[in-house]
Each structure stands twice: as C-alpha cells, then as structure tokens.
Scaffold this active site. Structure first.
Site, short mmCIF file in Angstrom:
data_model
loop_
_atom_site.label_atom_id
_atom_site.label_comp_id
_atom_site.label_asym_id
_atom_site.label_seq_id
_atom_site.Cartn_x
_atom_site.Cartn_y
_atom_site.Cartn_z
N ASP A 15 0.78 -1.25 0.00
CA ASP A 15 0.00 0.00 0.00
C ASP A 15 0.81 1.30 0.00
OD1 ASP A 15 -1.91 -1.93 0.22
OD2 ASP A 15 -2.94 -1.09 1.94
N LYS A 102 -7.00 -4.65 -3.38
CA LYS A 102 -7.84 -5.22 -2.30
C LYS A 102 -8.85 -4.19 -1.83
CE LYS A 102 -4.29 -4.07 1.06
NZ LYS A 102 -4.95 -2.89 1.64
N CYS A 141 -2.46 -2.76 7.42
CA CYS A 141 -2.32 -3.66 6.27
C CYS A 141 -1.02 -4.45 6.28
CB CYS A 141 -2.51 -2.88 4.98
SG CYS A 141 -4.25 -2.43 4.78
C1 VGL Z 1 -5.07 0.78 5.53
C2 VGL Z 1 -6.58 1.81 6.91
C3 VGL Z 1 -7.57 1.69 5.96
C4 VGL Z 1 -3.66 0.29 5.31
C5 VGL Z 1 -6.05 0.66 4.57
O1 VGL Z 1 -3.23 0.20 4.14
O2 VGL Z 1 -2.96 0.00 6.31
N1 VGL Z 1 -5.35 1.35 6.71
N2 VGL Z 1 -7.28 1.12 4.79
#
Ligand code: VGL
Ligand code: ZN
Length: 194
Positions: A15, A102, A141
């Site tokens: 991410d 995702k 994540c």
């Molecule tokens: C994430 C919060 C909401 C992450 C993704 O990538 O850690 N955190 N969506």
C-alpha cells in the site's frame, strides 16, 4: 543475521499509495520514508529475478470502511483517483511484478493482501515459500498481510527499516510489530540480506 535470497522468495510491498503519504487523505506519519528503503529491496529482488508484489488499497467511492458508510476512515484510495496511485518515486519493475488490488467491493474491507485476492495463488504457482513484507501501515495492512502469510504457511520476514504505522492509539505500531514477531515473523533490515 544473514539471509540468503533464493528462488522461493518474494517481496511484498504493501500500500505505498499517495493517500497514505503525508498530505494524503489517510496519512501515515512519515509514510514517505518507506519509499527509499523499499526501492533498495525492490532493486535487490528484481536483479535476482525474484517476483515483487505490490498491494494497493483500491476502494469504490462509497466503501464500507469510509465514515458515513459504516466505517471509521476518511475516504481514501478511491479507484481511478490520484490518491490511489503509487508513490511517484516507487520503483515498480517492468518485469516479474504483480499489482494486487484489495478492498475493491463496496461491502467488504480487506487489511490483508491475501483477503479476497489471488495473492496466495500467485505465490503458490511460483513455488514461493518465504515472503518479505514492508510498506504501510504497520498497524493495519502490513500487520494483517504478515499474519495472513503466516496463517497460510509462508515464512514471513518483516522489513523493520521499511514500514511506518498510523498509531491511531499511541503504541499501536509497536504492539503490531510485537504481535507479528510473536506469531512467527522474523524482523530484518536490508543489511541482513546477502
Ligand atoms: C489501511 C486503513 C484503511 C492500510 C487501509 O493500508 O494499512 N489502513 N485502509
Ligand atoms: Zn482502506
């Protein structure tokens, strides 16, 4: 520790998207600091012909994880927006790289790169046994991707020099690291690779 890389190893970059960087919609403090170390790992894995997987949060615009739609987060990483793009300095290889999206359906969220994706299948098809995981956010994540890998029977290395967390509650990232290590992940830094 010395870790020798081989053909059953893969890198998972979690991410590293604009919305998780300083100034983004769901900013991870110092999130941009993971880019430089991750580029070193990417270069290393790529030069050895090893696969690199990039997960991305990729939500529809009325996603269940968003405030106002049942969730706690500000809208972030909305499909086809700039915020969902990878950090512009992230060195995405031409070959042997995979993008794993995702949280793509409205009514499901996924903190793990394995949840609702074909990541496990892609790794298995390639005979991968060990995964090396870095990126953001340590306490969401990254944590869930590492625990997902362990639950699926992979050996998981946590890249301690290439992760940053949100810390909604102070200490969340530190607790997440401890949990990953307790459950079998092994923490390394770039110098441990040979
Ligand atoms: C994430 C919060 C909401 C992450 C993704 O990538 O850690 N955190 N969506
Ligand atoms: Zn999300």
């Amino acid at each position: 520790m010395r870790v020798s890389l081989g053909e059953r190893d893969a890198l998972i970059v979690v991410d590293v998207q604009r919305d998780f960087m300083p100034g983004g919609a769901l900013e991870v403090p110092e999130g941009d600091k993971v880019v430089e170390p991750l580029n070193r790992y990417i270069e290393k894995f790529s030069s050895l012909g090893l696969p690199v997987f990039f997960t991305r949060d990729y939500h529809p615009k009325e996603h269940i994880s968003f405030k106002g739609y049942g969730g706690v987060w500000p809208p972030h990483c909305v499909q086809n927006t700039e915020g969902a793009e990878f950090h512009p300095d992230l060195k995405i290889p031409q070959d042997n790289k995979f993008i794993i999206s995702k949280g793509t359906s409205k009514d499901f969220d996924a903190y793990s790169g394995f949840q609702g994706t074909n990541l496990d299948q892609l790794l298995k098809e390639r005979g991968i046994r060990r995964v090396f995981v870095g990126g953001v956010a340590t306490d969401y994540c990254v944590k869930n991707t590492v625990l997902g890998a362990l639950n699926l029977g992979y050996f998981a290395f946590l890249l301690l020099d290439a992760i940053k967390g949100v810390d909604v509650k102070e200490g969340d990232s530190q607790r997440a690291i401890e949990e990953m290590l307790c459950k079998g992940a092994v923490g390394i830094t770039f110098e441990d690779l040979k």
